[in-house]
Design a protein around this motif. Structure first.
Motif, mmCIF file in Angstrom:
data_model
loop_
_atom_site.group_PDB
_atom_site.id
_atom_site.type_symbol
_atom_site.label_atom_id
_atom_site.label_comp_id
_atom_site.label_asym_id
_atom_site.label_seq_id
_atom_site.Cartn_x
_atom_site.Cartn_y
_atom_site.Cartn_z
ATOM 1 N N ILE A 4 2.408 5.259 5.637
ATOM 2 C CA ILE A 4 2.562 6.652 6.061
ATOM 3 C C ILE A 4 1.578 6.975 7.184
ATOM 4 O O ILE A 4 1.924 7.630 8.176
ATOM 5 C CB ILE A 4 2.356 7.598 4.863
ATOM 6 N N ARG A 5 0.333 6.493 7.037
ATOM 7 C CA ARG A 5 -0.663 6.717 8.074
ATOM 8 C C ARG A 5 -0.225 6.069 9.378
ATOM 9 O O ARG A 5 -0.378 6.658 10.463
ATOM 10 C CB ARG A 5 -2.005 6.136 7.605
ATOM 11 N N SER A 8 0.836 -1.202 0.000
ATOM 12 C CA SER A 8 0.000 0.000 0.000
ATOM 13 C C SER A 8 0.867 1.247 0.000
ATOM 14 O O SER A 8 1.941 1.271 0.610
ATOM 15 C CB SER A 8 -0.913 0.005 1.230
ATOM 16 N N TYR A 9 0.380 2.283 -0.691
ATOM 17 C CA TYR A 9 1.089 3.553 -0.693
ATOM 18 C C TYR A 9 0.861 4.335 0.604
ATOM 19 O O TYR A 9 1.786 4.904 1.163
ATOM 20 C CB TYR A 9 0.621 4.436 -1.865
ATOM 21 N N LEU A 10 -0.382 4.406 1.048
ATOM 22 C CA LEU A 10 -0.758 5.334 2.113
ATOM 23 C C LEU A 10 -0.754 4.735 3.518
ATOM 24 O O LEU A 10 -0.490 5.439 4.492
ATOM 25 C CB LEU A 10 -2.154 5.908 1.827
ATOM 26 N N THR A 11 -1.071 3.449 3.631
ATOM 27 C CA THR A 11 -1.171 2.852 4.963
ATOM 28 C C THR A 11 0.139 2.930 5.755
ATOM 29 O O THR A 11 0.106 3.247 6.961
ATOM 30 C CB THR A 11 -1.657 1.398 4.865
ATOM 31 N N LYS A 37 -4.560 0.993 -1.945
ATOM 32 C CA LYS A 37 -4.038 1.287 -3.278
ATOM 33 C C LYS A 37 -2.524 1.141 -3.271
ATOM 34 O O LYS A 37 -1.840 1.616 -2.361
ATOM 35 C CB LYS A 37 -4.414 2.707 -3.712
ATOM 36 N N MET A 93 -10.545 6.601 4.818
ATOM 37 C CA MET A 93 -9.717 6.440 3.614
ATOM 38 C C MET A 93 -10.328 5.451 2.642
ATOM 39 O O MET A 93 -10.069 5.523 1.434
ATOM 40 C CB MET A 93 -8.312 5.978 4.010
ATOM 41 N N TRP A 144 -8.617 3.559 -0.471
ATOM 42 C CA TRP A 144 -7.340 4.239 -0.610
ATOM 43 C C TRP A 144 -6.295 3.643 0.328
ATOM 44 O O TRP A 144 -5.084 3.755 0.078
ATOM 45 C CB TRP A 144 -7.498 5.730 -0.306
ATOM 46 N N SER A 145 -6.754 2.998 1.400
ATOM 47 C CA SER A 145 -5.813 2.352 2.318
ATOM 48 C C SER A 145 -5.025 1.251 1.643
ATOM 49 O O SER A 145 -3.928 0.891 2.090
ATOM 50 C CB SER A 145 -6.557 1.768 3.533
#
Length: 970
Positions: free
Chosen positions: A705-706, A700-703, A844, A838, A841-842
């Motif tokens: 970072i989150r 995942s791209y965003l998880t 992607k 999210m 998106w979590s």
């Protein structure tokens, strides 16, 4: 891995036990390599360390204050008794230690009249250097003090009631070591008891409560051998041994519990022992492995620091977590494979099922039932509300973090190591010294000047068994014709420093010339009479040198040194020592009074080096060492010395080539600043490595970072809370190491719970649930064990608040509260709420990673049956068997039916994954020629079984879709 462990379980356990037996002899000796003085754990070269190296190498007469006897008195009679104790103590020390030590009167000190009230300080010098450990003689020295008091009380009854303390750097080291061992003896049993109670309540089983801490104990025994090995090479700070045990207990038990809990849950679903264990190793093991690697990254990053204290702490903690991780991934599954469900004794799988049935359908509940019911209600409530109020939770987080971030940004950390020392006799003695005299008396600051060339000839004379130094200045030191050179220049510099910083500088001792002092005193008194001038100068001498100066003046004046008369010191500064005098030295030129007194004042006090090449100016601050005011003074002093064309270094570059500010306070100041600077880079390295790790693990791209952001918020909140509790409520400064270590440790340990929760959500997504359902299910299934793990680790760290050392208290509080905030608040509330917001998106990510996990690059499911919420576009890929029950038409019943679909799909996919693993193992064995005819048949059978399972799953999916569309059931 699952197949290997299940096939060789006995061998795995035997191997661990062999390694433990081999490691124990070294682990037992780990305490021998611990360091208790932070100054000895320095790293790269700093200004303070370079200056201290010059002092150690070139100043043989520097004052040794490693051990100090402090005697408090409140009357002239008690002062006489204190002097009698000194004489008795000196004799006793000579009898016991001989030439190993030198006991000398360091003088009386008082904020008022020293003849009425104050302290007598007695210096105990270690003449053997590093070859003899005087620190471990502290108890014996204290016994000699008691004996000296008893002996002196015969002639001076007041002696028996005087308060005495043995303090100094070595005494503090010894007391800190003893305090550390006492802390371990208190903290360790409490940590283990806490773990046992929490595990017993969670599993309602005795064996399960014992196994995780016992396995971690085995791993800890092996880790201690690593402590010993590393300590032999570079030394290990004593706090590390306590931290490694608490860290391993917390993290190791977390890993073991996660695997055991996953095994129990799969058994409760009806899987066989073998299938349940394989699923636990495959899914639980992946989460545990990822979590362990993240913790190791966090700890290992500390090894990038130049300072040995932090570097060895990071290396050892990383090794300890690695050993605990491997034990959880190998020893625990092997033990499960051998003892099977007996690990839950006196409970068993059937009793767990009965409790769940009573909780769901009603029935009489025991303690375990009530706990289970309460847990299910809470996490069901949590899953509903993190979904329903996700925006509100996000807003509340922002509101909560604003004051936390403000406190974090505005609060100042302290380098005051004295304030965080454990309570002891040596610290009490240190406090007494600071109440009766200037705070920096036993921990002075030094200005070390490296002269362009030697400024004097230094020698010594023997008199009455004493070695008395002398100094003959050359033209670079003191030109008598022009009164210029290094001596007047340094004298003028020390005068300026004393004037400019009169509020913080109690006294400053630099180069002195009896000739210059004599002339200035004569001018001040407007007299040329030697007796008047000498008497005035004699009365100004510090108590540490006053007796020696008086002896020289007496001899030069023709008096008997044992019965001196200061009013008859009639020898001028330049009078020679006559031939035949006891101080005669076989020199071509005779020595003057000034030559010998200058030797006492400069060489005897450690101001001038033995070769005349270096000068050490001693600055004693009014405030205690390492206080905020002292540290501010050091920064300004360094600026005055080094910065710009008006600095002392630049203006006097023709006299000295370099200057250094050294001493304990300067060393800690350099250490704190360098560590802060280095950790700016280390923080970035840790964050990037963890983001990369999670990126490849989760696809995942965003998880990732989150996850990092939520843990950083935990750090900010924890640091703010630590400042509020310790500075605001307990009036104890927060040590500069706390936020630094907290960041790295929490980024590793706190990531455990993020990974446990996120991997469970991803597993649910892979098995067919949409994002919201996957999150809700993960909270219900993984939430209890994650909360248990957070309570275990947070609780074990919080036991450190019972330690005697304020440093351990602060570390324990900060790490414990950080774990609880992250594991219970962030992972329990914030992360699920943010992932609900999210949506897909979590998940992607790049296709090559998402497809490995059964997801499309846009985060949607690849092969989820429409019956279980798949998009219509996926319908062509879906088929399956007849559903197990009719499909109701109401929304509530449809939702329940979908949940049953998810469970069935999950079970079938787990079975397929297990078969895939078996087929792969057999195929690999066939490729290398290790498969016999029986194995060939087993391989073909497994392949057929795998094919049938896949076809059965597709048929089930297809039928489920059709049943939902038609609204018909079986």
């Amino acid at each position: 891995m699952a197949d290997v462990i299940m096939k060789h379980s006995k061998a795995v356990i035997a191997l661990w036990l062999v390694v433990l037996v081999c490691a124990l002899p070294f682990g037992i000796k780990s305490g021998d390599v611990l360091e208790y003085d932070m100054n000895s754990m320095s790293g790269s070269s700093t200004e303070a360390s370079d200056g201290q190296a010059i002092i150690d190498e070139h100043f043989s007469n520097s004052i040794d204050l490693s051990e100090i006897l402090v005697i408090s008195y409140s009357s002239s009679e008690e002062l006489a008794a204190a002097q009698a104790i000194f004489v008795e103590f000196q004799n006793l020390m000579d009898d016991k230690y001989g030439a190993k030590t030198t006991v000398s009167n360091y003088g009386t000190y008082s904020k008022g009249d020293p003849n009425v009230e104050g302290i007598l300080m007695i210096a105990i010098a270690n003449n053997e250097g590093e070859s003899w450990d005087i620190a471990h003689e502290t108890d014996n020295i204290r016994d000699l003090v008691k004996e000296a008091k008893s002996n002196a009380s015969a002639a001076y009854p007041e002696a028996a009631g005087l308060t005495t303390y043995v303090t100094g750097n070595d005494a503090i080291t010894y007391d800190t070591e003893n305090s550390s061992m006492e802390d371990v003896s208190k903290v360790d049993p409490l940590s283990i008891l806490l773990i046992f109670v929490l595990l017993g309540l969670f599993f309602y089983a005795v064996v399960t409560a014992v196994v995780p801490p016992a396995v971690v104990g085995m791993a800890y025994g092996i880790a201690l051998a690593a402590v010993y090995a590393i300590g032999c090479l570079m030394g290990v700070y004593y706090i590390t041994q306590t931290l490694i045990l608490v860290s391993m207990l917390g993290a190791g038990c977390d890993y073991a519990i996660f695997i055991i809990t996953r095994y129990r849950d799969e058994r409760k679903k009806g899987l066989s022992h073998e299938d349940a264990l394989k699923t636990a190793i495959m899914w639980g093991g992946e989460a545990v492995f990822t979590s362990g690697i993240s913790v190791i990254i966090g700890f290992a990053a500390l090894a990038l620091c130049d300072f040995a204290m932090v570097r060895t702490m990071g290396i050892i903690l990383a090794i300890g977590i690695a050993i605990a991780l491997v034990a959880a991934l190998t020893f625990i599954p092997s033990l499960l494979n051998l003892v099977k469900d007996k690990i839950f004794w006196p409970s068993n799988i059937e009793s767990y099922k009965r409790v769940e049935d009573k909780v769901q359908n009603g029935g009489k509940l025991g303690v375990h039932g009530h706990l289970s019911k309460g847990s299910k209600r809470y996490f069901a409530w949590l899953s509903r509300n993190t979904h329903k109020h996700s925006k509100l939770i996000a807003i509340a987080l922002v509101v909560l973090c604003i004051p936390g971030l403000y406190i974090f940004a505005e609060s100042e950390d302290s380098a005051d190591m004295i304030s965080v020392m454990p309570d002891s006799e040596s610290v009490d003695g240190l406090d007494l010294i600071m109440t009766q005299t200037d705070g920096g008396t036993i921990m002075p600051t030094y200005i070390v000047l490296e002269m362009n060339e030697s400024i004097a000839t230094v020698g010594s004379l023997s008199y009455g068994g004493m070695s008395i130094p002398y100094v003959i200045w050359n033209e670079h030191g003191l030109d008598p014709a022009t009164m210029t050179g290094a001596v007047p220049t340094v004298m003028e510099m020390t005068k300026d420093i004393n004037k400019n910083y009169e509020m913080i500088v109690g006294s400053i001792s630099g180069l002195n010339s009896w000739q210059i002092m004599y002339m200035k005193m004569g001018s001040a008194l407007m007299t040329t009479d030697p007796s008047t001038i000498n008497q005035a100068l004699y009365e100004q001498m510090p108590s540490a040198v006053k007796g020696y100066v008086g002896m020289i003046l007496a001899i030069a004046s023709g008096q008997v040194p044992t019965h001196i008369d200061p009013t008859a010191f009639d020898a001028p500064w330049n009078s020679y020592v006559v031939s035949g005098d006891p101080l005669t030295d076989p020199l071509t030129d005779p020595l003057t009074v000034a030559n010998i007194i200058d030797g006492i004042l400069n060489v005897g006090t450690g101001i001038l080096s033995d070769d005349g090449q270096y000068v050490s100016v001693m600055v004693i601050t009014t405030d205690k060492p390492m206080s905020a005011d002292t540290m501010d003074f050091l920064a300004e002093l360094r600026s005055d010395l080094h910065d710009g064309e008006e600095s002392y270094d630049y203006v006097h570059r023709n006299i000295w080539s370099a200057s250094y500010v050294a001493g304990t306070s300067a060393s800690i100041d350099d250490m704190s600043k360098d560590i802060e600077d280095q950790f700016s880079m280390i923080r970035i390295v840790v964050a990037i490595l963890l983001i990369v790790l999670l990126f490849f693990i989760l696809g995942s791209y965003l998880t990732p970072i989150r996850s990092i952001i939520t843990i950083l918020l935990s750090v900010f909140l924890t640091v703010a809370l630590t400042h509020v509790v310790f500075e605001g409520l307990m009036d104890t400064p927060v040590l500069f190491l706390i936020p630094i270590v907290l960041f790295v440790v929490l980024l590793g340990l706190g990531m455990d719970y993020e990974i446990f929760m996120t991997t469970k959500i991803r597993e649910n997504k892979i098995k067919g649930m949409n994002n919201d359902e996957a999150i809700d299910n993960a909270i219900k299934e993984a939430g209890p064990v994650i909360s248990l793990c957070a309570l275990l680790m947070g609780g074990t760290f919080l036991t450190l608040v019972l330690a005697n050392s304020s440093m351990l208290k602060e570390l324990g509080f900060a790490l414990g509260m950080g774990i609880l905030i992250d594991g219970l608040l962030m992972v329990g509330y914030v992360s699920p709420a943010l992932m609900h917001l999210m949506g897909d998106w979590s998940w992607k990510g790049p296709g090559f990673l998402t497809r490995r996990h059964g997801l499309n690059p846009d985060g949607s499911n690849m092969a989820v049956p429409a019956a279980c919420g798949a998009a219509p576009a996926d319908a062509e890929r879906i088929g399956g068997e007849t559903p197990v029950r009719a499909v109701p038409a109401t929304p509530e019943e449809v939702a329940k039916y979908k949940q049953e679909c998810y469970s069935e799909v999950a079970v079938r996919q787990d079975r397929i994954a297990a078969l895939n693993a078996e087929v792969k193992t057999l195929t690999d064995n066939k490729r290398i020629g290790r498969l016999d005819e029986e194995g060939e048949k087993e391989l073909e059978a497994k392949r057929s079984e795998l094919k049938a399972e896949k076809e059965s799953l597709r048929e089930f999916q297809r039928k489920s879709r059709e049943d939902l569309r038609s609204g018909k059931g079986q």
